[in-house]
Enzyme design. Structure first.
Site, PDB file in Angstrom:
ATOM      1  N   GLY A 167      19.052  17.749  49.945  1.00 24.33           N
ATOM      2  CA  GLY A 167      19.530  18.247  51.225  1.00 24.33           C
ATOM      3  C   GLY A 167      19.723  19.735  51.346  1.00 24.33           C
ATOM      4  NE  ARG A 182      14.720  20.519  54.444  1.00 24.09           N
ATOM      5  CZ  ARG A 182      14.272  19.945  55.560  1.00 24.09           C
ATOM      6  NH1 ARG A 182      13.305  20.499  56.249  1.00 24.09           N
ATOM      7  NH2 ARG A 182      14.807  18.807  55.988  1.00 24.09           N
ATOM      8  NE  ARG A 211      10.838  19.570  59.009  1.00 21.67           N
ATOM      9  CZ  ARG A 211      11.622  20.560  59.350  1.00 21.67           C
ATOM     10  NH1 ARG A 211      11.118  21.726  59.686  1.00 21.67           N
ATOM     11  NH2 ARG A 211      12.926  20.416  59.368  1.00 21.67           N
ATOM     12  CE1 TYR A 244      13.662  15.095  62.208  1.00 18.82           C
ATOM     13  CE2 TYR A 244      12.021  16.566  61.255  1.00 18.82           C
ATOM     14  CZ  TYR A 244      12.642  15.335  61.299  1.00 18.82           C
ATOM     15  OH  TYR A 244      12.245  14.346  60.444  1.00 18.82           O
ATOM     16  CB  CYS A 251      -4.444  14.272  74.433  1.00 24.10           C
ATOM     17  SG  CYS A 251      -6.066  14.415  73.714  1.00 24.10           S
TER      18      CYS A 251
HETATM   19  N1  LLP Z   1      17.587  11.952  48.457  1.00 27.00           N
HETATM   20  C1  LLP Z   1      17.608  11.076  49.476  1.00 27.00           C
HETATM   21  C2  LLP Z   1      18.245   9.785  49.289  1.00 27.00           C
HETATM   22  C3  LLP Z   1      17.001  11.410  50.697  1.00 27.00           C
HETATM   23  O1  LLP Z   1      17.027  10.537  51.696  1.00 27.00           O
HETATM   24  C4  LLP Z   1      16.373  12.658  50.838  1.00 27.00           C
HETATM   25  C5  LLP Z   1      15.723  13.032  52.105  1.00 27.00           C
HETATM   26  C6  LLP Z   1      16.365  13.534  49.749  1.00 27.00           C
HETATM   27  C7  LLP Z   1      16.988  13.162  48.575  1.00 27.00           C
HETATM   28  C8  LLP Z   1      15.713  14.892  49.797  1.00 27.00           C
HETATM   29  O2  LLP Z   1      16.295  15.715  50.753  1.00 27.00           O
HETATM   30  P1  LLP Z   1      15.818  17.242  50.887  1.00 27.00           P
HETATM   31  O3  LLP Z   1      16.232  17.964  49.629  1.00 27.00           O
HETATM   32  O4  LLP Z   1      14.363  17.249  51.054  1.00 27.00           O
HETATM   33  O5  LLP Z   1      16.537  17.730  52.082  1.00 27.00           O
HETATM   34  N2  LLP Z   1      11.843  14.691  57.704  1.00 27.00           N
HETATM   35  C9  LLP Z   1      13.031  15.520  57.720  1.00 27.00           C
HETATM   36  C10 LLP Z   1      13.818  15.417  56.445  1.00 27.00           C
HETATM   37  C11 LLP Z   1      14.198  13.992  56.092  1.00 27.00           C
HETATM   38  C12 LLP Z   1      14.928  13.882  54.797  1.00 27.00           C
HETATM   39  C13 LLP Z   1      14.997  12.465  54.348  1.00 27.00           C
HETATM   40  N3  LLP Z   1      15.690  12.264  53.117  1.00 27.00           N
HETATM   41  C14 LLP Z   1      12.629  16.975  58.020  1.00 27.00           C
HETATM   42  O6  LLP Z   1      11.450  17.251  58.142  1.00 27.00           O
HETATM   43  O7  LLP Z   1      13.498  17.826  58.156  1.00 27.00           O
END
Ligand code: LLP
Length: 437
Positions: A257, A297, A334, A338, A365
Site C-alpha cells: 500500500g 506499486r 487508472r 480512479y 470509442c
Molecule cells: N497486499 C494485498 C493483500 C493487496 O490487496 C494489495 C493490493 C497489495 C498487497 C499491494 O498493494 P500496493 O503495494 O501495490 O499498493 N488497482 C489499484 C490498486 C489495487 C490494489 C489492490 N491490492 C490501482 O491501480 O491503484
C-alpha cells in the site's frame, strides 16, 4: 514529419520540464535530448517494438526489491497483482522476495517462472475450491485466509493425515487509510477479512486454532493502496499488534500500500523509510512477531514509462487541444477508474519546457477514454511524435484489457543498454485463440 506549432494555445506562464524524479532511476538524456531508459534510447525502442510499449528500467525494479529485502529479509513479499509476467516473477525471486498471488491465474504465471511453491503466498477474498486445491496440491508456503467459508473449503480439501497448510488470518483493523475509496481496505465496512472490532477476528482465531486442517502462524492486514501517510500503517500495526499479542503467533504481515508520486508536487516515502517506520511502530507496541510487508506499486510503478505515438491533434479554438495516441484505457485504465493523474513528456526532447497543455486521449470509442487530463508537452509536439507517461509500471499492464479488440502492448526490460522483450505484443491470433466461432 509536419510540425504543427501551437502558438495559439501556448501558455504564457513558463512551464517546467517533466520532473526528473518521476522517471525511472536510470534515465538520462541522449545526444539529441531524447529520453534514454536503462541505457536504451526510447525513440529506438518505439521504432523496434512499436507503440504503445511498456518500457521498464530493470535495475530500478531490482533496486526496489533490494530495499524491501534489506528491511524485511524473507518476509518481504511482492504483490504480483501490481505487475506480473514470467520475467518479473523470476527477477523478484532472484532478488530474494517471496511472491503473493491472489488468483489461480497469478499462481500459474508464478509457477511458470519456477518460483518454489514454498515462496508463494495465496491471497484472495473469495478463493474458489479449485484455486485452493491447486495451491494445496503444489504446496504454497502460506495461505492468507479471508473468510469462514474459506476455512470450510480448506477443511474439506485437507484430508486427515495430510500436512496442514500454514495460514495467516486476514484481519480488518478498522483503520481508514487516506486514499481513493475503491482501494481503501482497512475500514470496518469492507469485503475483506475478519473485522477486529466486531469480534469476527476472535472467532476466526478460535476456529483456526482448533482446526486440524490448518496451522495458524500469523495475522495479516492490508489497509489499502496508494497510501502516502506512513503513520496510517503504524496505526494498523498497533491495532493488529495489540490483537495478536496474547496469541503469541510468529508472523504479522502489514500488507502493501505504500504510495508513490505520480505527478509534479507529490512526494512519497521510500520503501526503506517505510520499513524504518514500521519497525519503530512494532517496537513501540512491543510486537515480537516477525513483521512482513507486501509491496506491489512501490516496487514497480516508477520503474516504467509507457510510450505512445501521437496520431491526431485536434485543436478547438477557445476550448482545448486533444492529442490522441495509439493506446488508451486498455493499457492504462487508472485515470478512468480512479481519476488518477499522470504527467507527459516528449521522448525526443525529454528535458524541454512543456509550454502547452493538451488532453491526452486514447483510441477507444468513448469520450471517457482519457489518459491525461492536462498533459503538459513542448508545443513543438506533432503527429508521429513519441510521447510518454511515466510511473505506469504498476496496475497498467496488469489491469489492461482488450477493449475494442485492441492488442495488449509488449513489455521491454532495459538494462545497461540491452532491451529484452519479456512480453510480446498480442496478435489477432491471440484475440481469436479462445473464440470457438
Ligand atoms: N497486499 C494485498 C493483500 C493487496 O490487496 C494489495 C493490493 C497489495 C498487497 C499491494 O498493494 P500496493 O503495494 O501495490 O499498493 N488497482 C489499484 C490498486 C489495487 C490494489 C489492490 N491490492 C490501482 O491501480 O491503484
Amino acid at each position: 514529419m509536419a510540425r504543427r506549432h501551437f502558438d495559439r494555445v501556448r501558455i504564457t506562464r513558463l512551464m517546467t520540464p517533466i520532473p526528473w524524479h518521476l522517471l525511472p532511476d536510470n534515465s538520462s538524456l541522449g545526444a539529441n535530448g531524447q529520453l534514454v531508459v536503462g541505457g536504451c534510447d526510447t525513440l529506438e525502442l518505439a521504432a523496434e517494438f512499436g507503440t504503445p510499449v511498456f518500457v521498464y528500467d530493470e535495475e530500478h525494479l531490482r533496486n526496489r526489491c533490494r530495499q524491501a529485502v534489506q528491511a524485511f529479509g524473507r518476509n518481504a513479499t511482492y504483490a504480483t497483482k501490481a505487475f506480473l509476467c514470467v520475467a518479473m516473477a523470476r527477477l523478484v525471486h532472484e532478488e530474494g522476495m517471496r511472491l503473493d498471488v491472489a488468483t489461480g491465474g497469478e499462481l500459474a504465471v508464478v509457477l511458470a517462472a519456477d518460483v518454489p511453491p514454498e515462496d508463494i503466498v495465496l491471497h484472495g477474498n473469495n478463493k474458489s475450491r479449485r484455486e485452493l486445491a491447486e495451491a494445496l496440491e503444489v504446496g504454497v508456503g502460506r495461505i492468507v485466509v479471508d473468510s469462514f467459508e474459506e476455512l470450510d473449503r480448506i477443511e474439506d480439501l485437507v484430508t486427515s493425515g495430510a500436512n496442514p497448510p500454514k495460514v495467516l488470518l486476514r484481519l480488518t483493523p478498522g483503520v481508514k487509510a487516506v486514499t481513493h475509496e475503491f482501494i481503501a481496505t482497512g475500514q470496518d465496512d469492507s469485503k475483506f477479512g475478519f473485522t477486529v472490532s466486531s469480534g469476527l477476528a476472535t472467532q476466526a482465531v478460535d476456529r483456526a486454532a482448533a482446526s486440524g486442517a490448518v496451522e495458524l502462524v500469523g495475522v495479516h492486514c492490508h489497509i489499502g493502496s496508494q497510501v502516502f501517510r506512513v503513520d496510517s500503517f503504524a496505526r494498523a500495526l498497533e491495532v493488529i499488534g495489540r490483537f495478536a499479542a496474547p496469541l503469541d503467533l510468529p508472523e504479522l504481515v502489514i500488507g502493501g500500500g505504500l504510495g508513490v508520486a505520480y505527478v509534479e508536487g507529490e512526494e512519497a516515502a521510500s520503501i526503506s523509510q517505510w520499513g524504518t517506520t514500521l519497525k519503530q511502530a512494532a517496537n513501540d507496541v512491543g510486537i515480537s512477531a516477525a513483521i512482513g510487508i507486501e509491496p506491489g506499486r512501490s516496487i514497480t510503478a516508477a520503474a516504467a514509462v509507457t510510450l505512445y505515438e501521437v496520431g491526431v491533434i485536434k485543436h478547438l479554438d477557445g476550448i482545448r487541444t486533444y492529442l490522441a495516441v495509439d493506446g488508451g484505457m486498455s493499457d492504462n485504465p487508472r485515470p478512468v477508474l480512479y481519476g488518477s493523474g499522470y504527467e507527459t513528456f516528449l521522448a525526443r526532447e525529454a528535458a524541454a519546457d512543456r509550454d502547452m497543455v493538451a488532453k491526452v486521449v486514447g483510441k477507444h470509442c468513448e469520450s471517457g477514454d482519457v489518459l491525461v487530463n492536462e498533459g503538459k508537452l513542448p508545443s513543438t509536439v506533432a503527429v508521429g511524435d513519441i510521447i510518454g507517461t511515466p510511473v505506469t509500471g504498476a496496475y497498467g499492464h496488469s489491469m489492461g484489457s482488450n477493449y475494442n479488440k485492441v492488442l495488449r502492448p509488449p513489455v521491454v526490460f532495459c538494462r545497461d543498454g540491452d532491451a529484452r522483450l519479456v512480453v510480446r505484443r498480442e496478435t489477432y491470433g491471440d484475440l481469436l485463440a479462445s473464440d470457438l466461432g
